[in-house]
Design a protein around this motif. Structure first.
Motif, PDB file in Angstrom:
ATOM      1  N   ALA A  90       0.772  14.132   2.393  1.00 34.65           N
ATOM      2  CA  ALA A  90      -0.477  13.265   2.987  1.00 34.65           C
ATOM      3  C   ALA A  90      -0.405  11.943   2.552  1.00 34.65           C
ATOM      4  O   ALA A  90      -1.376  11.357   2.481  1.00 34.65           O
ATOM      5  CB  ALA A  90      -1.688  14.116   2.689  1.00 34.65           C
ATOM      6  N   ASP A  91       0.775  11.377   2.551  1.00 37.45           N
ATOM      7  CA  ASP A  91       0.850  10.136   1.941  1.00 37.45           C
ATOM      8  C   ASP A  91       2.162   9.384   2.828  1.00 37.45           C
ATOM      9  O   ASP A  91       3.053  10.138   2.616  1.00 37.45           O
ATOM     10  CB  ASP A  91       1.238  10.001   0.428  1.00 37.45           C
ATOM     11  CG  ASP A  91       1.312   8.572   0.075  1.00 37.45           C
ATOM     12  OD1 ASP A  91       0.239   8.166  -0.799  1.00 37.45           O
ATOM     13  OD2 ASP A  91       2.248   7.965   0.104  1.00 37.45           O
ATOM     14  N   PRO A  92       1.988   8.264   3.091  1.00 30.65           N
ATOM     15  CA  PRO A  92       3.117   7.615   4.220  1.00 30.65           C
ATOM     16  C   PRO A  92       4.432   7.356   3.216  1.00 30.65           C
ATOM     17  O   PRO A  92       5.498   7.497   3.955  1.00 30.65           O
ATOM     18  CB  PRO A  92       2.767   6.689   4.780  1.00 30.65           C
ATOM     19  CG  PRO A  92       1.319   6.331   3.994  1.00 30.65           C
ATOM     20  CD  PRO A  92       0.794   7.561   3.284  1.00 30.65           C
ATOM     21  N   VAL A  93       3.952   7.045   1.986  1.00 34.74           N
ATOM     22  CA  VAL A  93       5.276   6.812   1.175  1.00 34.74           C
ATOM     23  C   VAL A  93       6.100   7.938   0.818  1.00 34.74           C
ATOM     24  O   VAL A  93       7.205   8.106   0.884  1.00 34.74           O
ATOM     25  CB  VAL A  93       4.677   6.009  -0.129  1.00 34.74           C
ATOM     26  CG1 VAL A  93       6.059   5.878  -0.913  1.00 34.74           C
ATOM     27  CG2 VAL A  93       4.374   4.563   0.027  1.00 34.74           C
ATOM     28  N   ARG A  94       5.427   8.908   0.611  1.00 31.61           N
ATOM     29  CA  ARG A  94       6.042  10.282   0.375  1.00 31.61           C
ATOM     30  C   ARG A  94       6.715  10.743   1.401  1.00 31.61           C
ATOM     31  O   ARG A  94       7.723  11.210   1.412  1.00 31.61           O
ATOM     32  CB  ARG A  94       5.159  11.195  -0.374  1.00 31.61           C
ATOM     33  CG  ARG A  94       4.825  10.856  -1.827  1.00 31.61           C
ATOM     34  CD  ARG A  94       4.070  11.782  -2.455  1.00 31.61           C
ATOM     35  NE  ARG A  94       2.909  12.243  -1.913  1.00 31.61           N
ATOM     36  CZ  ARG A  94       1.688  11.831  -2.604  1.00 31.61           C
ATOM     37  NH1 ARG A  94       1.716  11.059  -3.638  1.00 31.61           N
ATOM     38  NH2 ARG A  94       0.589  12.191  -2.019  1.00 31.61           N
ATOM     39  N   ARG A  95       6.140  10.696   2.615  1.00 32.81           N
ATOM     40  CA  ARG A  95       6.953  11.208   3.933  1.00 32.81           C
ATOM     41  C   ARG A  95       7.871  10.218   4.316  1.00 32.81           C
ATOM     42  O   ARG A  95       8.996  10.652   4.588  1.00 32.81           O
ATOM     43  CB  ARG A  95       5.895  10.993   5.257  1.00 32.81           C
ATOM     44  CG  ARG A  95       4.831  12.230   5.135  1.00 32.81           C
ATOM     45  CD  ARG A  95       4.100  12.377   6.448  1.00 32.81           C
ATOM     46  NE  ARG A  95       3.722  11.317   7.045  1.00 32.81           N
ATOM     47  CZ  ARG A  95       2.458  10.789   6.786  1.00 32.81           C
ATOM     48  NH1 ARG A  95       1.609  11.641   6.151  1.00 32.81           N
ATOM     49  NH2 ARG A  95       2.002   9.706   7.096  1.00 32.81           N
TER      50      ARG A  95
ATOM     51  N   ALA B 208       5.601   3.261  -9.415  1.00 35.81           N
ATOM     52  CA  ALA B 208       4.640   4.095  -8.434  1.00 35.81           C
ATOM     53  C   ALA B 208       5.619   4.948  -7.639  1.00 35.81           C
ATOM     54  O   ALA B 208       5.206   6.189  -7.401  1.00 35.81           O
ATOM     55  CB  ALA B 208       4.160   3.090  -7.660  1.00 35.81           C
ATOM     56  N   VAL B 209       6.857   4.365  -7.344  1.00 35.77           N
ATOM     57  CA  VAL B 209       7.682   5.468  -6.432  1.00 35.77           C
ATOM     58  C   VAL B 209       7.970   6.608  -7.285  1.00 35.77           C
ATOM     59  O   VAL B 209       8.187   7.571  -6.817  1.00 35.77           O
ATOM     60  CB  VAL B 209       8.962   4.777  -5.965  1.00 35.77           C
ATOM     61  CG1 VAL B 209       9.966   5.496  -5.609  1.00 35.77           C
ATOM     62  CG2 VAL B 209       8.595   3.517  -5.077  1.00 35.77           C
ATOM     63  N   SER B 210       8.433   6.234  -8.797  1.00 35.64           N
ATOM     64  CA  SER B 210       8.862   7.412  -9.633  1.00 35.64           C
ATOM     65  C   SER B 210       7.584   8.473  -9.629  1.00 35.64           C
ATOM     66  O   SER B 210       7.893   9.706  -9.702  1.00 35.64           O
ATOM     67  CB  SER B 210       9.007   6.758 -11.005  1.00 35.64           C
ATOM     68  OG  SER B 210       9.541   7.827 -11.789  1.00 35.64           O
ATOM     69  N   LYS B 211       6.427   7.915  -9.509  1.00 42.60           N
ATOM     70  CA  LYS B 211       5.399   8.856  -9.533  1.00 42.60           C
ATOM     71  C   LYS B 211       5.411   9.638  -8.341  1.00 42.60           C
ATOM     72  O   LYS B 211       4.942  10.935  -8.442  1.00 42.60           O
ATOM     73  CB  LYS B 211       4.140   8.187  -9.795  1.00 42.60           C
ATOM     74  CG  LYS B 211       3.562   7.824 -11.144  1.00 42.60           C
ATOM     75  CD  LYS B 211       2.151   7.264 -11.476  1.00 42.60           C
ATOM     76  CE  LYS B 211       2.018   6.658 -12.663  1.00 42.60           C
ATOM     77  NZ  LYS B 211       0.481   5.988 -12.555  1.00 42.60           N
ATOM     78  N   HIS B 212       5.441   9.001  -7.326  1.00 40.36           N
ATOM     79  CA  HIS B 212       5.504   9.877  -5.803  1.00 40.36           C
ATOM     80  C   HIS B 212       6.656  10.800  -5.843  1.00 40.36           C
ATOM     81  O   HIS B 212       6.407  12.012  -5.350  1.00 40.36           O
ATOM     82  CB  HIS B 212       5.865   8.877  -4.790  1.00 40.36           C
ATOM     83  CG  HIS B 212       4.557   8.103  -4.343  1.00 40.36           C
ATOM     84  ND1 HIS B 212       3.656   8.826  -3.789  1.00 40.36           N
ATOM     85  CD2 HIS B 212       4.268   6.760  -4.294  1.00 40.36           C
ATOM     86  CE1 HIS B 212       2.545   7.778  -3.498  1.00 40.36           C
ATOM     87  NE2 HIS B 212       3.186   6.490  -3.635  1.00 40.36           N
TER      88      HIS B 212
ATOM     89  N   GLU C 132       0.750   7.552  11.959  1.00 39.27           N
ATOM     90  CA  GLU C 132       0.921   7.894  10.678  1.00 39.27           C
ATOM     91  C   GLU C 132      -0.522   8.211   9.891  1.00 39.27           C
ATOM     92  O   GLU C 132      -0.637   9.137   9.151  1.00 39.27           O
ATOM     93  CB  GLU C 132       1.430   6.483   9.687  1.00 39.27           C
ATOM     94  CG  GLU C 132       3.000   6.282  10.048  1.00 39.27           C
ATOM     95  CD  GLU C 132       3.818   7.411   9.311  1.00 39.27           C
ATOM     96  OE1 GLU C 132       3.684   7.368   8.139  1.00 39.27           O
ATOM     97  OE2 GLU C 132       4.496   8.189   9.943  1.00 39.27           O
ATOM     98  N   ALA C 133      -1.541   7.562  10.281  1.00 41.32           N
ATOM     99  CA  ALA C 133      -2.826   7.838   9.618  1.00 41.32           C
ATOM    100  C   ALA C 133      -3.399   9.064  10.299  1.00 41.32           C
ATOM    101  O   ALA C 133      -3.930   9.809   9.525  1.00 41.32           O
ATOM    102  CB  ALA C 133      -3.806   6.764  10.356  1.00 41.32           C
ATOM    103  N   HIS C 134      -2.627   9.739  11.453  1.00 42.61           N
ATOM    104  CA  HIS C 134      -3.258  10.943  11.784  1.00 42.61           C
ATOM    105  C   HIS C 134      -2.532  11.762  10.917  1.00 42.61           C
ATOM    106  O   HIS C 134      -3.050  12.987  10.487  1.00 42.61           O
ATOM    107  CB  HIS C 134      -2.873  11.190  13.472  1.00 42.61           C
ATOM    108  CG  HIS C 134      -3.855  10.721  14.300  1.00 42.61           C
ATOM    109  ND1 HIS C 134      -3.446   9.866  15.561  1.00 42.61           N
ATOM    110  CD2 HIS C 134      -5.191  10.905  14.087  1.00 42.61           C
ATOM    111  CE1 HIS C 134      -4.777   9.896  16.102  1.00 42.61           C
ATOM    112  NE2 HIS C 134      -5.671  10.185  15.349  1.00 42.61           N
TER     113      HIS C 134
END
Lengths: 130, 130
Positions: free
Chosen positions: A19-24, A50-54, B8-10
DNA sequence: CGTTTAATCAACGTATTAGTTGATCAAGGA
DNA sequence: TCCTTGATCAACTAATACGTTGATTAAACG
Protein backbone atom coordinates in the motif's frame (compact mmCIF):
# COMPACT_ATOMS: atom_id res chain seq x y z
CA UNK A 1 1.93 -26.33 -6.81
CA UNK A 2 1.75 -26.29 -3.04
CA UNK A 3 0.70 -23.08 -1.43
CA UNK A 4 1.51 -22.88 2.23
CA UNK A 5 -1.21 -21.32 4.34
CA UNK A 6 -0.55 -17.72 5.22
CA UNK A 7 -1.72 -16.36 8.54
CA UNK A 8 -4.00 -13.38 8.89
CA UNK A 9 -1.11 -11.42 10.35
CA UNK A 10 0.99 -12.25 7.30
CA UNK A 11 -1.76 -11.01 5.01
CA UNK A 12 -2.05 -7.86 7.09
CA UNK A 13 1.62 -7.14 6.62
CA UNK A 14 1.73 -8.16 2.96
CA UNK A 15 -1.17 -5.96 1.89
CA UNK A 16 0.03 -3.07 4.04
CA UNK A 17 3.46 -3.44 2.48
CA UNK A 18 2.10 -2.99 -1.04
CA UNK A 19 0.00 0.00 0.00
CA UNK A 20 2.94 2.32 -0.60
CA UNK A 21 4.17 3.48 -4.02
CA UNK A 22 7.81 3.37 -3.00
CA UNK A 23 7.53 -0.23 -1.86
CA UNK A 24 5.61 -1.20 -4.98
CA UNK A 25 8.35 0.38 -7.08
CA UNK A 26 10.90 -1.66 -5.14
CA UNK A 27 8.93 -4.82 -5.87
CA UNK A 28 8.77 -3.89 -9.54
CA UNK A 29 12.52 -3.36 -9.61
CA UNK A 30 13.23 -6.64 -7.85
CA UNK A 31 11.13 -8.56 -10.33
CA UNK A 32 13.98 -7.89 -12.75
CA UNK A 33 16.59 -9.25 -10.36
CA UNK A 34 18.13 -8.85 -6.93
CA UNK A 35 19.52 -5.47 -5.90
CA UNK A 36 21.32 -3.81 -3.02
CA UNK A 37 19.85 -1.12 -0.81
CA UNK A 38 21.90 1.56 -2.54
CA UNK A 39 20.73 0.45 -5.95
CA UNK A 40 17.15 0.39 -4.77
CA UNK A 41 17.44 3.81 -3.16
CA UNK A 42 18.93 5.48 -6.21
CA UNK A 43 15.67 6.32 -8.08
CA UNK A 44 14.05 7.93 -5.04
CA UNK A 45 14.38 11.35 -3.53
CA UNK A 46 14.11 10.09 0.01
CA UNK A 47 17.04 9.16 2.21
CA UNK A 48 18.75 5.80 2.09
CA UNK A 49 17.62 5.14 5.65
CA UNK A 50 14.00 5.55 4.59
CA UNK A 51 14.49 3.04 1.79
CA UNK A 52 16.14 0.68 4.24
CA UNK A 53 13.05 0.90 6.42
CA UNK A 54 10.81 0.18 3.44
CA UNK A 55 12.84 -2.93 2.74
CA UNK A 56 12.45 -4.02 6.34
CA UNK A 57 8.70 -3.65 5.98
CA UNK A 58 8.76 -5.79 2.85
CA UNK A 59 10.95 -8.37 4.56
CA UNK A 60 8.67 -8.57 7.60
CA UNK A 61 5.81 -9.12 5.19
CA UNK A 62 7.69 -12.03 3.64
CA UNK A 63 7.75 -10.33 0.25
CA UNK A 64 11.53 -10.07 0.04
CA UNK A 65 14.50 -11.76 1.62
CA UNK A 66 18.13 -10.82 2.04
CA UNK A 67 21.37 -12.63 1.65
CA UNK A 68 24.86 -11.49 2.43
CA UNK A 69 27.64 -10.71 0.00
CA UNK A 70 30.59 -9.09 1.78
CA UNK A 71 29.25 -5.82 3.15
CA UNK A 72 26.39 -5.81 0.68
CA UNK A 73 23.00 -7.27 1.54
CA UNK A 74 21.27 -8.01 -1.75
CA UNK A 75 17.47 -8.08 -1.64
CA UNK A 76 15.49 -10.78 -3.45
CA UNK A 77 11.83 -10.94 -4.35
CA UNK A 78 9.81 -13.74 -2.75
CA UNK A 79 7.27 -14.66 -5.39
CA UNK A 80 5.56 -17.18 -3.13
CA UNK A 81 4.14 -14.50 -0.88
CA UNK A 82 2.90 -12.55 -3.87
CA UNK A 83 1.14 -15.70 -4.98
CA UNK A 84 -0.48 -16.08 -1.56
CA UNK A 85 -1.92 -12.60 -1.98
CA UNK A 86 -3.42 -13.26 -5.39
CA UNK A 87 -4.76 -16.56 -4.07
CA UNK A 88 -6.61 -14.73 -1.31
CA UNK A 89 -8.02 -12.14 -3.68
CA UNK A 90 -9.00 -14.59 -6.39
CA UNK A 91 -10.86 -16.78 -3.97
CA UNK A 92 -13.42 -14.06 -3.37
CA UNK A 93 -13.21 -12.35 -6.72
CA UNK A 94 -14.04 -15.53 -8.58
CA UNK A 95 -16.85 -16.39 -6.17
CA UNK A 96 -18.37 -12.95 -6.73
CA UNK A 97 -18.01 -13.15 -10.49
CA UNK A 98 -19.57 -16.58 -10.54
CA UNK A 99 -22.47 -15.33 -8.47
CA UNK A 100 -22.82 -12.35 -10.77
CA UNK A 101 -23.01 -14.52 -13.87
CA UNK A 102 -25.66 -16.71 -12.26
CA UNK A 103 -27.67 -13.64 -11.40
CA UNK A 104 -27.34 -12.42 -14.96
CA UNK A 105 -28.79 -15.65 -16.19
CA UNK A 106 -31.74 -15.35 -13.84
CA UNK A 107 -32.47 -11.79 -14.89
CA UNK A 108 -32.30 -12.69 -18.54
CA UNK A 109 -34.66 -15.56 -18.02
CA UNK A 110 -37.24 -13.60 -16.04
CA UNK A 111 -37.31 -10.46 -18.16
CA UNK A 112 -37.51 -12.24 -21.49
CA UNK A 113 -39.05 -15.63 -20.85
CA UNK A 114 -39.86 -16.26 -24.51
CA UNK A 115 -36.34 -16.11 -25.80
CA UNK A 116 -34.98 -18.40 -23.16
CA UNK A 117 -34.08 -21.71 -24.68
CA UNK A 118 -31.12 -22.63 -22.54
CA UNK A 119 -31.74 -23.57 -18.94
CA UNK A 120 -28.39 -25.07 -18.15
CA UNK A 121 -27.24 -22.29 -15.86
CA UNK A 122 -27.39 -23.03 -12.16
CA UNK A 123 -29.51 -20.58 -10.28
CA UNK A 124 -29.64 -20.93 -6.57
CA UNK A 125 -27.33 -22.06 -3.85
CA UNK A 126 -23.69 -21.46 -3.92
CA UNK A 127 -22.83 -20.55 -0.39
CA UNK A 128 -20.58 -21.94 2.14
CA UNK A 129 -17.03 -21.61 3.13
CA UNK A 130 -15.72 -19.73 6.11
CA UNK B 1 -10.93 -8.69 -21.29
CA UNK B 2 -10.16 -4.99 -20.99
CA UNK B 3 -8.64 -3.88 -17.77
CA UNK B 4 -8.96 -0.19 -17.10
CA UNK B 5 -5.80 1.43 -15.79
CA UNK B 6 -5.79 2.04 -12.07
CA UNK B 7 -3.89 4.99 -10.68
CA UNK B 8 -1.15 4.68 -8.11
CA UNK B 9 -3.41 6.37 -5.58
CA UNK B 10 -6.08 3.80 -6.28
CA UNK B 11 -3.61 0.98 -5.68
CA UNK B 12 -2.48 2.66 -2.48
CA UNK B 13 -6.02 2.70 -1.19
CA UNK B 14 -6.92 -0.77 -2.43
CA UNK B 15 -3.93 -2.49 -0.85
CA UNK B 16 -4.29 -0.50 2.36
CA UNK B 17 -7.95 -1.45 2.46
CA UNK B 18 -7.15 -5.16 2.41
CA UNK B 19 -4.47 -4.76 5.08
CA UNK B 20 -7.07 -5.13 7.82
CA UNK B 21 -8.67 -8.41 8.90
CA UNK B 22 -12.06 -6.83 9.50
CA UNK B 23 -12.15 -5.40 6.00
CA UNK B 24 -10.98 -8.67 4.49
CA UNK B 25 -13.77 -10.46 6.34
CA UNK B 26 -16.21 -7.93 4.92
CA UNK B 27 -14.92 -8.65 1.42
CA UNK B 28 -15.27 -12.37 2.04
CA UNK B 29 -18.84 -11.90 3.21
CA UNK B 30 -19.74 -9.71 0.22
CA UNK B 31 -18.42 -12.30 -2.20
CA UNK B 32 -21.52 -14.29 -1.25
CA UNK B 33 -23.84 -11.39 -1.97
CA UNK B 34 -24.69 -7.80 -1.03
CA UNK B 35 -25.32 -6.92 2.59
CA UNK B 36 -26.30 -3.98 4.76
CA UNK B 37 -24.06 -2.31 7.32
CA UNK B 38 -25.93 -3.96 10.18
CA UNK B 39 -25.56 -7.38 8.63
CA UNK B 40 -21.88 -6.78 8.04
CA UNK B 41 -21.35 -5.50 11.56
CA UNK B 42 -23.07 -8.43 13.25
CA UNK B 43 -20.11 -10.88 13.37
CA UNK B 44 -17.74 -8.32 14.89
CA UNK B 45 -17.25 -7.13 18.42
CA UNK B 46 -16.54 -3.59 17.39
CA UNK B 47 -19.16 -0.84 17.17
CA UNK B 48 -21.37 -0.36 14.14
CA UNK B 49 -19.76 3.01 13.59
CA UNK B 50 -16.37 1.39 13.27
CA UNK B 51 -17.74 -1.03 10.66
CA UNK B 52 -19.30 1.88 8.83
CA UNK B 53 -15.87 3.49 8.67
CA UNK B 54 -14.35 0.30 7.34
CA UNK B 55 -16.93 0.25 4.59
CA UNK B 56 -16.10 3.83 3.73
CA UNK B 57 -12.47 2.85 3.40
CA UNK B 58 -13.41 -0.01 1.08
CA UNK B 59 -15.64 2.29 -0.95
CA UNK B 60 -12.93 4.93 -1.30
CA UNK B 61 -10.65 2.16 -2.52
CA UNK B 62 -13.21 1.23 -5.18
CA UNK B 63 -13.58 -2.27 -3.73
CA UNK B 64 -17.25 -1.91 -2.86
CA UNK B 65 -20.14 0.30 -3.92
CA UNK B 66 -23.46 1.17 -2.34
CA UNK B 67 -26.97 1.48 -3.61
CA UNK B 68 -30.04 2.70 -1.81
CA UNK B 69 -33.04 0.68 -0.75
CA UNK B 70 -35.33 2.69 1.51
CA UNK B 71 -33.28 3.48 4.60
CA UNK B 72 -30.92 0.63 3.92
CA UNK B 73 -27.73 1.10 1.99
CA UNK B 74 -26.69 -2.32 0.71
CA UNK B 75 -23.02 -2.79 -0.02
CA UNK B 76 -21.84 -4.62 -3.14
CA UNK B 77 -18.45 -6.06 -3.98
CA UNK B 78 -16.65 -4.52 -6.97
CA UNK B 79 -14.78 -7.43 -8.48
CA UNK B 80 -13.13 -5.23 -11.10
CA UNK B 81 -10.94 -3.53 -8.54
CA UNK B 82 -9.93 -6.85 -7.06
CA UNK B 83 -8.91 -7.89 -10.53
CA UNK B 84 -6.81 -4.77 -10.93
CA UNK B 85 -4.93 -5.73 -7.79
CA UNK B 86 -4.18 -9.26 -8.94
CA UNK B 87 -3.16 -7.84 -12.31
CA UNK B 88 -0.60 -5.61 -10.62
CA UNK B 89 0.79 -8.41 -8.49
CA UNK B 90 0.87 -10.98 -11.28
CA UNK B 91 2.75 -8.65 -13.57
CA UNK B 92 5.77 -8.74 -11.29
CA UNK B 93 5.27 -12.17 -9.82
CA UNK B 94 5.25 -13.79 -13.23
CA UNK B 95 8.25 -11.79 -14.36
CA UNK B 96 10.19 -12.92 -11.31
CA UNK B 97 9.17 -16.54 -11.74
CA UNK B 98 10.12 -16.41 -15.39
CA UNK B 99 13.49 -14.99 -14.49
CA UNK B 100 13.92 -17.66 -11.84
CA UNK B 101 13.19 -20.43 -14.30
CA UNK B 102 15.64 -18.99 -16.78
CA UNK B 103 18.27 -18.90 -14.07
CA UNK B 104 17.49 -22.49 -13.25
CA UNK B 105 18.02 -23.41 -16.88
CA UNK B 106 21.33 -21.61 -16.93
CA UNK B 107 22.52 -23.37 -13.82
CA UNK B 108 21.48 -26.70 -15.18
CA UNK B 109 23.22 -26.04 -18.46
CA UNK B 110 26.49 -24.86 -16.97
CA UNK B 111 27.44 -27.28 -14.27
CA UNK B 112 30.93 -25.98 -14.70
CA UNK B 113 31.36 -22.24 -14.18
CA UNK B 114 31.33 -20.99 -17.72
CA UNK B 115 31.69 -17.39 -18.77
CA UNK B 116 29.23 -15.24 -16.87
CA UNK B 117 27.45 -13.15 -19.45
CA UNK B 118 24.95 -11.51 -17.12
CA UNK B 119 26.14 -10.07 -13.83
CA UNK B 120 22.79 -8.73 -12.72
CA UNK B 121 21.63 -12.03 -11.27
CA UNK B 122 23.66 -13.35 -8.37
CA UNK B 123 23.88 -17.09 -8.45
CA UNK B 124 25.21 -18.00 -5.06
CA UNK B 125 22.40 -17.57 -2.64
CA UNK B 126 19.92 -19.46 -0.58
CA UNK B 127 16.43 -18.36 0.31
CA UNK B 128 14.77 -18.87 3.60
CA UNK B 129 12.34 -17.12 5.84
CA UNK B 130 9.82 -17.70 8.57
C1' DC C 1 -47.49 13.98 14.22
C1' DG C 2 -44.10 10.77 17.18
C1' DT C 3 -41.32 6.54 17.21
C1' DT C 4 -38.40 3.15 15.42
C1' DT C 5 -34.78 1.65 12.43
C1' DA C 6 -30.55 2.24 9.55
C1' DA C 7 -26.73 4.63 9.13
C1' DT C 8 -23.62 8.55 9.34
C1' DC C 9 -21.30 12.67 11.51
C1' DA C 10 -18.30 14.82 15.09
C1' DA C 11 -14.94 14.91 18.48
C1' DC C 12 -11.59 12.65 20.84
C1' DG C 13 -7.52 9.32 22.59
C1' DT C 14 -4.11 6.30 21.32
C1' DA C 15 -1.12 3.70 18.24
C1' DT C 16 1.26 3.24 14.14
C1' DT C 17 3.67 5.03 10.06
C1' DA C 18 6.85 7.58 6.99
C1' DG C 19 10.10 10.64 6.96
C1' DT C 20 14.16 13.25 8.93
C1' DT C 21 19.22 13.73 10.96
C1' DG C 22 23.16 11.99 13.43
C1' DA C 23 25.67 8.14 15.27
C1' DT C 24 27.20 3.41 14.83
C1' DC C 25 28.50 -1.15 13.09
C1' DA C 26 30.82 -4.45 9.96
C1' DA C 27 33.56 -5.84 6.09
C1' DG C 28 37.21 -4.97 2.90
C1' DG C 29 41.18 -2.54 0.98
C1' DA C 30 45.44 0.71 1.45
C1' DT D 1 46.23 -0.40 11.59
C1' DC D 2 43.31 3.37 9.47
C1' DC D 3 39.88 4.58 6.02
C1' DT D 4 36.10 3.85 2.94
C1' DT D 5 31.84 1.73 1.75
C1' DG D 6 27.28 -0.33 2.66
C1' DA D 7 23.85 -0.50 5.66
C1' DT D 8 21.52 -0.19 10.10
C1' DC D 9 20.31 1.88 14.73
C1' DA D 10 18.35 5.66 17.65
C1' DA D 11 15.67 9.49 18.57
C1' DC D 12 12.43 12.55 17.12
C1' DT D 13 8.35 14.87 14.44
C1' DA D 14 4.12 15.08 11.66
C1' DA D 15 0.49 12.73 9.73
C1' DT D 16 -2.64 9.03 9.48
C1' DA D 17 -5.40 4.98 11.21
C1' DC D 18 -8.60 2.56 14.33
C1' DG D 19 -11.47 2.58 17.85
C1' DT D 20 -14.60 4.82 21.24
C1' DT D 21 -19.08 7.57 22.73
C1' DG D 22 -22.70 10.87 21.83
C1' DA D 23 -25.41 13.49 18.60
C1' DT D 24 -27.74 13.71 14.17
C1' DT D 25 -29.95 12.64 9.66
C1' DA D 26 -33.39 10.15 6.95
C1' DA D 27 -36.83 7.01 5.73
C1' DA D 28 -40.80 3.97 7.27
C1' DC D 29 -44.39 2.91 10.19
C1' DG D 30 -48.23 3.53 13.75
Amino acid sequence: MILSPVSEAHLDRAFAALADPVRRAIIARLSRGAATVNELAEPFEISKQAVSKHIQVLELAGLVSRTRDAQRRPVHLEAARLEAMTAWIDRYRLAAEQRFRSLDAVLERTTQPAIQADATTPITDKEQQS
